[in-house]
Design a protein around this motif. Structure first.
Motif, PDB file in Angstrom:
ATOM      1  N   CYS A   4      43.863  15.743  -7.567  1.00 23.72           N
ATOM      2  CA  CYS A   4      44.972  16.220  -8.398  1.00 23.72           C
ATOM      3  C   CYS A   4      46.171  15.302  -8.155  1.00 23.72           C
ATOM      4  O   CYS A   4      46.134  14.439  -7.276  1.00 23.72           O
ATOM      5  CB  CYS A   4      45.323  17.663  -8.059  1.00 23.72           C
ATOM      6  N   GLY A   6      49.377  16.121  -7.145  1.00 24.18           N
ATOM      7  CA  GLY A   6      50.154  16.408  -5.940  1.00 24.18           C
ATOM      8  C   GLY A   6      51.561  16.828  -6.290  1.00 24.18           C
ATOM      9  O   GLY A   6      51.811  17.339  -7.380  1.00 24.18           O
ATOM     10  N   ASN A   7      52.490  16.579  -5.363  1.00 25.02           N
ATOM     11  CA  ASN A   7      53.865  17.096  -5.494  1.00 25.02           C
ATOM     12  C   ASN A   7      53.799  18.594  -5.740  1.00 25.02           C
ATOM     13  O   ASN A   7      53.318  19.313  -4.892  1.00 25.02           O
ATOM     14  CB  ASN A   7      54.657  16.361  -6.559  1.00 25.02           C
ATOM     15  N   ASN A  10      49.460  20.961  -6.670  1.00 21.14           N
ATOM     16  CA  ASN A  10      48.443  20.915  -5.632  1.00 21.14           C
ATOM     17  C   ASN A  10      47.472  22.067  -5.805  1.00 21.14           C
ATOM     18  O   ASN A  10      47.841  23.129  -6.306  1.00 21.14           O
ATOM     19  CB  ASN A  10      49.089  21.018  -4.239  1.00 21.14           C
ATOM     20  N   SER A  16      45.345  15.192  -3.147  1.00 22.92           N
ATOM     21  CA  SER A  16      46.433  14.661  -3.960  1.00 22.92           C
ATOM     22  C   SER A  16      46.362  13.137  -4.000  1.00 22.92           C
ATOM     23  O   SER A  16      46.124  12.498  -2.978  1.00 22.92           O
ATOM     24  CB  SER A  16      47.782  15.081  -3.376  1.00 22.92           C
ATOM     25  N   THR A  17      46.582  12.568  -5.198  1.00 25.28           N
ATOM     26  CA  THR A  17      46.548  11.111  -5.339  1.00 25.28           C
ATOM     27  C   THR A  17      47.883  10.519  -5.746  1.00 25.28           C
ATOM     28  O   THR A  17      48.053   9.305  -5.700  1.00 25.28           O
ATOM     29  CB  THR A  17      45.494  10.673  -6.373  1.00 25.28           C
ATOM     30  N   THR A  24      48.733   7.014  -8.732  1.00 25.54           N
ATOM     31  CA  THR A  24      47.334   7.435  -8.817  1.00 25.54           C
ATOM     32  C   THR A  24      46.392   6.255  -8.633  1.00 25.54           C
ATOM     33  O   THR A  24      45.418   6.335  -7.870  1.00 25.54           O
ATOM     34  CB  THR A  24      47.066   8.127 -10.168  1.00 25.54           C
ATOM     35  N   ASN A  27      46.558   5.002  -4.819  1.00 25.54           N
ATOM     36  CA  ASN A  27      46.002   5.928  -3.837  1.00 25.54           C
ATOM     37  C   ASN A  27      44.528   6.230  -4.077  1.00 25.54           C
ATOM     38  O   ASN A  27      43.755   6.351  -3.123  1.00 25.54           O
ATOM     39  CB  ASN A  27      46.825   7.213  -3.800  1.00 25.54           C
TER      40      ASN A  27
END
Length: 184
Positions: A4, A6-7, A10, A16-17, A24, A27
């Motif tokens: 997903c 993130g930030n 989540n 998270s990427t 994205t 990562n």
């Protein structure tokens, strides 16, 4: 591997990427280099260009990277701007990705003419990385807003419920797949 952004987006079942195309790509590349998954599933929220309704769940394996300036003939790209991991005859709703959220509903509706139905900031990067590493991939999205002047306010208003609906949907699909594989 389930991923997903993130930030504030989540999920307890996803890694998270990062937010947007660049975070994205960086990562997810790192993750794939060190521990290449058998499959990538991206889970996130999306804005609708008009056909998908608020809280609709959409699954796709096709993404584009088309900027609004392209729609008004104010820009072009020499790059391939559509990527898919879809190997079936069933046509996907295309998910457009940009580092910007569309707020001009009149212009954004033009995406529908190209078969592009929703936008999510990360999905194009996910599929490009999956393609580079030869990993099957897909995405599951819940619509939080329309791409209009109220996009941000509606996103904020609907975000928590959309995450709940996504969690329920993904966990149900995981259970179905686990039950099916155990039966084999």
């Amino acid at each position: 591997m389930i991923i997903c952004a993130g930030n504030n987006e989540n999920f307890d079942f996803a890694l998270s990427t990062g937010v947007g195309l660049i975070e994205t790509a960086m990562n997810l590349s790192r993750l794939c280099l060190f521990d290449k998954p058998e499959f990538l599933l991206f889970v996130g929220t999306a804005g609708s260009y008009g056909n998908a309704k608020i809280f609709d769940i959409i699954e796709s394996k096709t993404a584009s990277n088309i900027e609004l300036a392209f729609l008004s003939n104010d820009a072009y790209t020499p790059l391939d701007n559509v990527v898919t991991t879809n190997t079936t005859e069933v046509k996907d709703i295309v998910v457009n990705s940009s580092n910007y959220i569309s707020t001009n509903d009149a212009l954004a509706k033009n995406f529908l003419k190209f078969g592009v139905g929703i936008e999510n900031m990360e999905f194009f990067a996910v599929l490009k990385i999956a393609q580079e590493f030869d990993i099957p991939a897909g995405g599951v999205f819940c619509v939080t807003n329309y791409t209009d002047k109220n996009a941000h306010e509606d996103f904020l208003k609907n975000h928590e419920k959309a995450k709940e609906l996504l969690s329920i949907h993904v966990k149900k699909r995981i259970k179905e797949l686990t039950t099916k594989s155990e039966a084999l």
